[in-house]
Design a protein around this motif. Structure first.
Motif, short mmCIF file in Angstrom:
data_model
loop_
_atom_site.label_atom_id
_atom_site.label_comp_id
_atom_site.label_asym_id
_atom_site.label_seq_id
_atom_site.Cartn_x
_atom_site.Cartn_y
_atom_site.Cartn_z
N LEU A 48 18.78 -10.70 -14.90
CA LEU A 48 19.94 -11.49 -14.49
C LEU A 48 19.90 -11.74 -12.98
N ILE A 49 19.65 -10.67 -12.23
CA ILE A 49 19.60 -10.82 -10.77
C ILE A 49 18.49 -11.79 -10.38
N ILE A 50 17.32 -11.59 -10.98
CA ILE A 50 16.17 -12.43 -10.62
C ILE A 50 16.45 -13.88 -10.97
N GLY A 51 17.04 -14.10 -12.16
CA GLY A 51 17.30 -15.47 -12.56
C GLY A 51 18.18 -16.19 -11.55
N VAL A 52 19.26 -15.55 -11.15
CA VAL A 52 20.16 -16.20 -10.22
C VAL A 52 19.50 -16.40 -8.86
N MET A 53 18.88 -15.34 -8.35
CA MET A 53 18.31 -15.42 -7.00
C MET A 53 17.16 -16.40 -6.93
N ALA A 54 16.36 -16.49 -7.99
CA ALA A 54 15.24 -17.42 -7.96
C ALA A 54 15.77 -18.84 -7.79
N PHE A 55 16.79 -19.16 -8.59
CA PHE A 55 17.31 -20.52 -8.50
C PHE A 55 17.94 -20.79 -7.13
N LEU A 56 18.76 -19.84 -6.66
CA LEU A 56 19.45 -20.09 -5.40
C LEU A 56 18.48 -20.20 -4.24
N SER A 57 17.47 -19.34 -4.21
CA SER A 57 16.57 -19.41 -3.06
C SER A 57 15.70 -20.66 -3.11
N THR A 58 15.34 -21.11 -4.30
CA THR A 58 14.57 -22.36 -4.37
C THR A 58 15.44 -23.54 -3.95
N LEU A 59 16.71 -23.51 -4.40
CA LEU A 59 17.62 -24.58 -3.99
C LEU A 59 17.75 -24.63 -2.48
N TYR A 60 17.88 -23.44 -1.91
CA TYR A 60 17.99 -23.35 -0.45
C TYR A 60 16.75 -23.91 0.21
N SER A 61 15.59 -23.57 -0.35
CA SER A 61 14.33 -24.00 0.27
C SER A 61 14.18 -25.51 0.28
N THR A 62 14.70 -26.18 -0.75
CA THR A 62 14.46 -27.62 -0.82
C THR A 62 14.97 -28.31 0.43
N SER A 63 16.09 -27.80 0.98
CA SER A 63 16.58 -28.42 2.22
C SER A 63 16.00 -27.75 3.45
N TYR A 64 15.72 -26.46 3.37
CA TYR A 64 15.35 -25.73 4.57
C TYR A 64 13.94 -26.06 5.03
N MET A 65 13.04 -26.38 4.09
CA MET A 65 11.64 -26.48 4.46
C MET A 65 11.34 -27.65 5.40
N ARG A 66 12.32 -28.49 5.65
CA ARG A 66 12.06 -29.58 6.59
C ARG A 66 11.80 -29.07 8.00
N ILE A 67 12.10 -27.78 8.23
CA ILE A 67 11.81 -27.22 9.55
C ILE A 67 10.30 -27.21 9.82
N TYR A 68 9.53 -27.01 8.76
CA TYR A 68 8.09 -26.87 8.95
C TYR A 68 7.43 -28.22 8.75
N GLN A 69 7.19 -28.92 9.84
CA GLN A 69 6.62 -30.25 9.70
C GLN A 69 5.11 -30.21 9.58
N ARG A 70 4.49 -29.21 10.20
CA ARG A 70 3.04 -29.24 10.24
C ARG A 70 2.39 -28.51 9.07
N GLU A 71 3.21 -27.76 8.33
CA GLU A 71 2.59 -26.95 7.28
C GLU A 71 2.67 -27.69 5.95
N HIS A 72 1.70 -27.44 5.12
CA HIS A 72 1.58 -28.17 3.87
C HIS A 72 2.43 -27.51 2.79
N ALA A 73 3.19 -28.31 2.07
CA ALA A 73 4.07 -27.74 1.05
C ALA A 73 3.29 -27.06 -0.06
N ALA A 74 2.00 -27.40 -0.19
CA ALA A 74 1.22 -26.81 -1.28
C ALA A 74 1.11 -25.31 -1.15
N ARG A 75 1.31 -24.79 0.06
CA ARG A 75 1.17 -23.35 0.17
C ARG A 75 2.51 -22.66 -0.06
N TYR A 76 3.57 -23.40 -0.25
CA TYR A 76 4.87 -22.74 -0.38
C TYR A 76 5.37 -22.73 -1.81
N TYR A 77 5.64 -23.93 -2.36
CA TYR A 77 6.31 -23.93 -3.67
C TYR A 77 5.47 -23.32 -4.78
#
Lengths: 490, 679, 310
Positions: B89-118
């Protein structure tokens, strides 16, 4: 039945023919001939292994009339059993990838060392080596093995000296002499066996009297140690890194050095029980070798020499696994056999990667390289995967073989202490390889790295294929090695 | 579909998702939203599996064996018992929330390739789900290492910063060594079990057997396991990697780690020490060790946090401190397991409930720190200030998170800390050391409060520093994708705080099946039946009460009364400039550097954090020289051989007459030998 | 567990009103007494005893000045007084505390801390650096003092086997005086001066030094609420000390108990006032050192004695 014989014969003949053809063809055509020959050999090898599973296959081809061997034991023949299958898989599949890789590496665009001539003799010797390694694997007795063994020594000398520069020729000569001294021990052992038991079979050693048996075994061990660069014959391998990188990958990581441990492993499954003292000797020497190599690779700046010492460590692993088999641990022995396959894939990946770095950036020195991942992302990925594979991170290849050896260690007299020593080595290698990987690929690009570029498709394809092998190889190897029983016969 | 099948599908979905996001990684937005989609599906499956199992019958769903590695007794058996369900239960919720957060947050990293993150993030979640679902040490180790490697790649995502690379290296080496310790323990248990097997059931039997035959070996094994899990959980001194590695990773990944990976240390701890280890004198000893380690981490971790200037680093030290609270609660629970099951239940309940609460508020706080990084462009507290005008919602959520972590009623942190204090006082009546632990925990909760008030004061309140002066206090809160996780977690903090009985019921259902020692206890008998609050009755006598809703209502009434008093005279109000005692200071000089806060206190505790450096080992040069056979053996031999050959070659003088003489002499010698032999 | 059933809603509300009226009503009087004592010591006449009432009423009507850098300005004062009132609702005054069914000693300590948090948040909200300094010192005072109060209350809890105030009082009345409770009471008394923020421990609002610290920007109603909260703390902590640590007999009717309680609290007010009048202010590090080296040891000694059974 006859198909099997045909496959095994073809496995020998096709690469030999390829060697000759490559030697005599035009410089542009030699690589193509070699690629086709090795591809055909790889396909035949895999087919043969699949057909031979699980019972194995053995054929007697002929005798020498003037050599009175025991009735029933031929002099020349072909034999494909689980241990040989493992070797054949390594030799043929990785061999094909190496040949493909060489077509681009030994060309004029190699930044580290442009190659403008010598292609024909390179592919001749390479395919001849391919043939002789296959011969080593398919040999049913000591005599045939010895013949092919010495052929591999010769090919190794020629390939190390490929560039014909002074350092290379010196290194090749040193390798020749040291492995040949081992080969001399092999010859004496051969003669002793024939004198004592009247045949050249592996099983015949078991029929010898106690002292003679030990003497023969020790001489064969010496030959194996020399071939596999174990203590005290370890000094030729790091110098042999003068060879072009595909050669290093093939001979000195995947195939030739494995011949030594293959010999020892073969002796353990020849149907007679190796004395326990011999097991202790093997284990102790292997542990000493591990210690030496671990100490040595912490000081290396050249990536290839680092990998050479790492190879020495992993060969020691195989020998420890074999000694576990002597002590009665089935799983430990199976781990050793599996390690031949898994390490071949992983180390092959690493060496090919280093070659790509040399090809693209022109340097092999850790101190000069940094931040390569930006320009060579494929190499970064494959090196990481190779490093993780070789240090035993699940679910990659060497994890399975190392785990089997760990489990076997617990079943042996060495017990937890041996387990802790092996685990410590694993941890140290992991730390050091990750450090090197981070230093070379991550961080800000150095000057040398800024000019690098990904290599063309033959090299990249070989790299990726090796990387895939790192993941896939345990699942292929496990069913085969499960059939091995130390002390049993095949 | 059974829960086990749901888990398998979830792992498969994540694996496919990793491949898909890697393929489309050229487009950041595409891979971000695809990742979110796959994680949503996988989270849904995990939540379903967890919920179904937790609310279902006692027996749960049957385990399913996916693969067997013959000969070594390892089998990939998956099972979703209630304990696993809780974590799913904890993992399910946290996985979704942190991925949701990342979708907006990752714009900070302009030089790094998204292939290494998601792809790595998805594979990481797959590994985490795998770890909690297997029932076999071999595959536990496989998934554990796999998860660690994926998290390593997430930590070094910003690959050109040398500090980050160093942090990642330390992380991977330390956790790998700890994992090897656990592997050795698992192997020894494998060797002891008859027949040799890696399954949890046979290790439990083997532990029982070892406990009777060679207790020292069992103690060593338990120590190895404790080291392994404590390292992952961040307990000092093993968790030294955490304050370096957590700030290094992108904030979405850090929130994921705080919510899932560190918690696996607790998962493993409970599995080994409560589920597999029979309740015996071993529990007593090791419960105390765990509690002591926890207290040590509470103290050192939080005091060190007080001196930090980097927002995420401050929070990472607090992770260490809060994990200490969990270890303290669980340790006390394990200590009481053989002797007083009621107190044991409360201890393990407290620790696990604290785990749940910590997931809520720590991930929330990391998200707020990330939001600050996005808007203010910095992670350093002294470069912020007055950002509550710019990020009002984030400020409110940060305040909720800060009060929760400090354990202020009526938020959720207080509820679990209250349980820990209750246990330490009531349990401490018989064993005074627990009183000491409880008092340290209380003191440190004040330090936590101080630390987060510093965070709030430096980041959100006060005058803006030069660095953020350009923002001019204009309202510009973070995108919805980053706000939503913060709001959800903040609401969870409030909800769990006001109605602690609900999560406690879930935790109770999760932990009681672990061991028969707890089978005689009931939640009602220990903490009362009311859903509105907790009444701690260890021996039928009420030892402590906490009714959060009533208290919150009372507090609200008191605040209303106070406000009423204030508005009694309907005094007018007027905006004036800040008063600097008559001096006319420009606004930016009024910025208060957070480094000055609590300075005498920090100075008193300066040397609390002992930096564990790498031990300086001398390189054994003599040994290396011995191994360098070339120099002292082969080289001289070859030279000697050369000299001998050269001497022989001098005999070839090139004069034919000498050769004739050699031939004649040789012939004579041969004839002599022949004649003597033939006689 | 049966406590909830025993206490009816009417009783709770009645007790709550009683507590609030008594505390809010009598708090300024206590402050007035302390001011008069100070004046006597200084050989002055001093203000009338009801002066604090007049001060608060006047402040309530004064203009409220809001600093322009302020963020979340309005929260501080109501939250602070509200938290103090909550603590008052948890305090026994001779009668059982009205919210005894909802919170025990730990809850009490945390609501007192919440009052401190409100002061600090209010200080941060002003944007004035002097307020930050004051808030920092307020926190350090909390570090010094709350653990002592906690240890003393835990000592009582260990003796009683419960953290709930009514249980502690019952158990102490039944068991009679004991060494550990006396020592804990002494420790609580030593901490009392700092709890109520009187000299030598009025460091957070050091008037001459940092211009009232957290309250520098406060005026009018806000300041009135903070002052009222501060006065109320004297009665609350005094009552806790008297009810928990002084072995009072439970007399005939509850009004008598209440009167006895406030009489004893009055004695404490005089003591605190005297100490307040004759002492200079300590520095924050001196005060922390005093608490951590001396007072904590007294408290821990009490706890140690309690845990071995005395």
């Amino acid at each position: 039945m006859y198909l099997m014989l045909l496959l095994m014969l073809a496995l020998l003949v096709v690469p030999a023919a390829g060697a000759v053809l490559a030697g005599i063809s035009r410089p542009r055509a030699a690589p193509l001939v070699a690629v086709f020959a090795s591809l055909a050999a790889a396909v035949i090898g895999v087919a043969a292994v699949i057909r031979a599973y699980p019972d194995g296959a053995a054929f007697r081809l002929g005798d020498m009339p003037w050599l009175p061997v025991q009735a029933g034991a031929g002099v020349f023949g072909l034999s494909l059993n689980p241990l040989s299958s493992v070797m054949v898989l390594v030799i043929t599949v990785i061999g094909f990838l190496i040949v493909l890789y060489s077509t681009e590496y030994l060309g004029p665009r190699n930044v580290e060392h442009p190659y403008r001539n010598g292609q024909q003799r390179y592919y001749f010797w390479l395919m001849l080596f391919f043939t002789s390694m296959v011969g080593v694997a398919l040999s049913p007795n000591l005599l045939q093995l010895f013949i092919f063994w010495e052929m591999t020594t010769l090919c190794s000398w020629a390939l190390i000296s490929q560039t014909q520069e002074p350092a290379a020729t010196r290194a090749g000569f040193k390798a020749l002499i040291m492995t040949h001294i081992g080969g001399f021990g092999f010859l004496v052992a051969l003669l002793l066996v024939f004198a004592g038991a009247g045949s050249f079979e592996f099983a015949a050693i078991g029929e010898l009297a106690g002292g003679l048996k030990v003497a023969v075994f020790v001489l064969l061990l010496v030959a194996a140690w020399a071939k596999s660069a174990q203590i005290p014959f370890h000094t030729w391998l790091p110098d042999a890194m003068e060879a072009p990188t595909p050669v290093s990958a093939y001979l000195h990581a995947a195939a030739m050095v494995k011949a030594g441990v293959y010999l020892v492993a073969r002796l353990v499954v020849s149907g007679w029980a190796v004395p326990q003292d011999m097991g202790i000797v093997i284990a102790v020497m292997a542990l000493l070798t591990m210690l030496m190599a671990v100490l040595a690779y912490l000081r290396q700046d050249d990536l290839k020499r680092l990998l050479a010492y790492s190879t020495i460590v992993h060969l020691a692993y195989v020998l420890i696994g074999v000694s576990l088999g002597v002590f009665g641990s089935k799983i430990g022995y199976q781990g050793a056999a599996l390690h031949i396959l898994c390490h071949g894939a992983a180390k092959g990946t690493l060496f090919l990667c280093v070659g790509a770095i040399a090809y693209g950036a022109g340097s092999r020195h850790i101190s000069q390289l940094s931040g390569l991942a930006r320009k060579m992302p494929l190499e970064a990925v494959t090196f990481m995967v190779g490093a993780l594979a070789v240090t035993g991170i699940p679910p990659l290849s060497c994890f399975w073989s190392k785990l089997f050896i760990f489990v076997g260690a617990l079943e042996s007299p060495g017990g937890v202490i041996l387990l802790v020593l092996l685990a410590a080595e694993s941890a140290i290698s992991f730390g050091w390889l990750m450090w090197v990987a981070q230093k070379v690929f991550l961080g800000r690009p150095s000057q040398v790295a800024a000019a690098a570029a990904d290599p063309p498709w033959p090299m990249s394809f070989a790299l990726v294929a090796c990387m895939v092998l790192c993941v896939v190889v345990p699942y292929i190897g496990l069913p085969i090695v499960r059939l091995l029983v130390p002390g049993g016969g095949f | 579909m059974t829960p086990v099948q749901a888990v398998m599908h979830a792992v498969a979905v994540l694996a496919i998702g990793a491949a898909v996001t890697a393929i489309v990684s050229r487009s950041r937005t595409a891979s971000a939203y695809l990742a979110l989609l796959f994680v949503a599906v996988a989270s849904g499956l995990a939540l379903w599996a967890g919920g179904a199992s937790l609310t279902g019958a006692e027996s749960g769903s049957a385990p399913a064996t996916v693969a067997v590695v013959s000969g070594i007794g390892a089998s990939l058996t998956l099972a979703v018992d209630r304990f696993t369900a809780f974590f799913l239960l904890i993992i399910g919720v946290m996985a979704f929330l942190s991925t949701l957060y990342s979708t907006s947050y990752m714009r900070i990293y302009q030089r790094e390739h998204a292939a290494r993150y998601y792809p790595m993030l998805l594979l990481f979640f797959a590994g985490v789900i795998g770890v909690v679902s297997v029932r076999d040490w071999f595959f536990f180790f496989v998934f554990w290492e796999f998860m660690t490697i994926c998290s390593y790649f997430l930590v070094i995502f910003d690959k050109e910063d040398p500090t980050i690379l160093r942090a990642g290296f330390k992380y991977i080496v330390v956790t790998h060594v700890a994992a090897i310790f656990m592997l050795i323990a698992a192997l020894v248990l494998w060797h002891t079990s008859e027949p040799h097997s890696f399954s949890f059931a046979s290790s439990a039997q083997a532990m029982g057997a070892l406990g009777r035959s060679s207790p020292i070996v069992l103690h060593v094994l338990l120590a190895l396991w404790l080291i392994g899990f404590a390292t992952k959980a961040g307990i000092l001194p093993f968790g030294d990697w955490l304050p370096d590695a957590y700030p290094a990773a992108p904030t979405g990944a850090t929130a994921a780690f705080a919510g899932t990976m560190t918690k696996l240390g607790i998962y493993g701890l409970l599995r080994v020490f409560v589920d597999l280890l029979p309740a015996s004198e071993f529990s007593v000893v090791w419960g105390l060790v765990i509690a002591a380690l926890g207290t040590g981490s509470i103290f050192v971790g939080t005091i060190t946090a007080l001196s930090q200037d980097d927002a995420k680093r401050l929070m990472s030290f607090h992770v260490i401190g809060q994990m200490g609270y969990m270890f303290l609660g669980i340790g006390m629970g394990i200590y009481f397991l053989p002797t007083q099951p009621t107190l044991a239940l409360v201890g393990i309940l407290a620790g696990t409930f604290h785990l749940l609460n910590h997931v809520c508020y720590k991930s929330l706080l990391f998200c707020t720190a990330g939001s600050l990084r996005l808007r203010a462009g910095t992670q350093a507290l002294h470069e912020m200030g007055g950002l509550a005008r710019v990020l009002p919602l984030t400020a409110v959520m940060a305040a909720i998170g800060s009060l929760s972590i400090a354990g202020v009623p009526p938020f959720n942190g207080f509820a679990s800390k209250w349980l820990i204090y209750q246990l330490s006082v009531i349990g401490g009546i018989g064993f005074p050391l627990l009183l000491l632990f409880g008092l340290v925990a209380f003191f440190i909760s004040l330090v936590t409060l101080a630390s987060f008030l510093k965070y709030l004061g430096a980041a959100f309140f006060g005058q803006p520093s030069d660095h953020v002066a350009a923002l001019q206090g204009k309202r510009n809160d973070v995108p919805g994708g980053m706000q939503a996780p913060q709001v959800v977690l903040g609401l969870a903090c409030v909800a769990f705080g006001l109605f602690p009985m609900l999560p406690l019921t879930a935790v109770y259902r999760a932990i009681t099946p672990l061991t028969t020692a707890l089978s005689g206890t009931t939640l009602a008998g220990t903490l009362g039946t009311s859903v509105l609050g907790l009444t701690f009755t260890p021996d039928g006598v009420a030892a402590g009460v906490w009714y959060p809703l009533a208290s919150a209502i009372a507090l609200a009434i008191c605040v209303a009364i106070s406000y009423g008093i204030a508005r009694m005279a309907q005094a007018p109000s007027r905006v004036v400039p800040v008063w600097y005692c008559g001096v006319d200071l420009p606004q930016r000089l009024g910025h208060f550097h957070p480094h000055g806060m609590y300075e005498p206190f920090r100075r008193a505790f300066e040397r609390v954090y002992v930096k564990i450096g790498t031990p300086k080992t001398a390189y054994p040069t003599t040994l290396v020289k011995i191994f360098d056979v070339d120099t002292w053996l082969y080289g001289p031999l070859v030279k000697a051989g050369g000299r001998v050959a050269e001497r022989f070659s001098r005999s070839h003088v090139g004069i034919p007459q000498w050769y004739l003489v050699w031939q004649v002499v040789g012939m004579v010698l041969v004839l002599v030998v022949l004649f003597s032999v033939m006689r | 567990m049966g406590q909830v059933a025993q206490v009816t809603v009417a009783q709770v509300i009645g007790l709550a009103v009683l507590n609030l009226v008594l505390i809010v009503g009598l708090a300024p009087l206590a402050e007035g007494v302390m001011r008069r004592i100070r004046a006597i010591v200084h050989s002055r006449k001093g203000p009338p005893l009801i002066q604090p009432y007049l001060d608060i009423l006047k402040l309530l009507g004064k203009e409220d000045l809001v600093p322009e850098a302020g963020v979340l300005w309005q929260i501080g004062p109501p939250l602070c007084l509200g938290a103090v009132l909550m603590a008052a609702l948890l305090t026994p005054l001779g009668t059982p505390p009205p919210l005894a069914f909802a919170g025990d000693a730990i809850v009490f300590i945390y609501f007192v801390a919440l009052a401190g948090i409100a002061i600090m948040l209010g200080a941060f909200a002003s944007g004035n650096p002097y307020a930050y300094v004051g808030a920092s010192r307020e926190m350090m005072m909390i570090f010094s003092v709350e653990p002592v109060a906690a240890i003393a209350l835990v000592t009582a809890a260990v003796k009683a086997g419960s953290l709930s105030f009514p249980k502690m009082m019952e158990s102490y009345a039944a068991a009679g005086p004991s060494v550990s409770m006396v020592v804990a009471g002494v420790a609580f008394l030593l901490a009392l001066q700092a709890q109520v923020g009187k000299l030598p421990f009025d460091i957070p609002e050091a008037d001459q030094e940092i211009m009232e610290g957290p309250f520098i920007e406060r005026s009018g109603p806000g300041l009135a609420l903070f002052k009222l909260a501060s006065y109320a703390k004297m009665l609350i902590f005094g009552s806790i000390l008297v009810q928990i640590f002084v072995p009072l007999p439970r007399l005939v009717a509850w009004p008598v108990d209440v009167v006895v309680n406030f009489a004893l609290v009055g004695v404490l007010v005089v003591v605190v006032g005297l100490v307040n009048a004759v002492n200079p202010r300590l520095r924050i590090d001196q005060s922390m050192s005093y608490f951590s080296r001396i007072v904590v040891f007294v408290a821990v000694a009490g706890l140690a004695v309690a845990s071995i059974g005395y």
